[in-house]
Design an enzyme around this catalytic site. Structure first.
Site, PDB file in Angstrom:
ATOM      1  N   ALA A 171      42.952  44.949  59.104  1.00  0.00           N
ATOM      2  CA  ALA A 171      43.249  43.558  59.564  1.00  0.00           C
ATOM      3  C   ALA A 171      44.480  43.843  60.479  1.00  0.00           C
ATOM      4  CB  ALA A 171      43.352  42.565  58.648  1.00  0.00           C
ATOM      5  N   CYS A 172      44.456  43.013  61.697  1.00  0.00           N
ATOM      6  CA  CYS A 172      45.500  43.059  62.598  1.00  0.00           C
ATOM      7  C   CYS A 172      45.559  41.702  62.946  1.00  0.00           C
ATOM      8  CB  CYS A 172      45.516  44.232  63.599  1.00  0.00           C
ATOM      9  SG  CYS A 172      44.260  43.630  64.914  1.00  0.00           S
ATOM     10  N   PRO A 173      46.875  41.294  63.672  1.00  0.00           N
ATOM     11  CA  PRO A 173      46.957  39.951  63.969  1.00  0.00           C
ATOM     12  C   PRO A 173      45.841  39.494  65.074  1.00  0.00           C
ATOM     13  CG  PRO A 173      49.027  41.101  64.413  1.00  0.00           C
ATOM     14  CD  PRO A 173      47.875  42.096  64.043  1.00  0.00           C
TER      15      PRO A 173
END
EC number: 2.7.1.202
Length: 108
Positions: free
Chosen positions: A10-12
């Site tokens: 996951a990333c922003p």
């Protein structure tokens, strides 16, 4: 007993790096002989959600994240190896090998 590696990426923004890390981790894990399941949390929500059974059966659990994952409490009872998205993309095979070595040394 078969080896199973699960991961959460996951990333922003959840656009490119999340899926690049997932792909590289999957390829490296398969090459190392693992059954693999990878959950992504990105712009399109949670995909390929890890179940309680997946988590219970996992030999290795990796979080390759740049944000706190949703439903993170699912992993509270397990050892989770946290790495950056960049590390996963650049050196997934090396990281899996390092984790295997850590697990082996803990079992001695």
């Amino acid at each position: 007993m078969s080896k199973k590696l699960i991961a959460l990426c996951a990333c922003p923004m959840g656009l490119a790096h999340t899926f690049m890390a997932a792909q590289v981790l999957e390829e490296a894990a398969v090459e190392a002989g693992y059954e693999v399941k990878i959950e992504t949390q990105g712009a399109d929500g949670i995909q390929n959600r890890l179940t309680a059974q997946d988590i219970a059966e996992a030999t290795i659990i990796i979080h390759s994240v740049a944000v706190t994952p949703e439903d993170n409490e699912r992993f509270e009872s397990r050892d989770v190896y946290e790495i950056t998205l960049q590390d996963a993309i650049k050196n997934a095979a090396g990281i899996i090998k390092e984790i295997e070595e850590m697990i082996a040394s803990e079992q001695q």
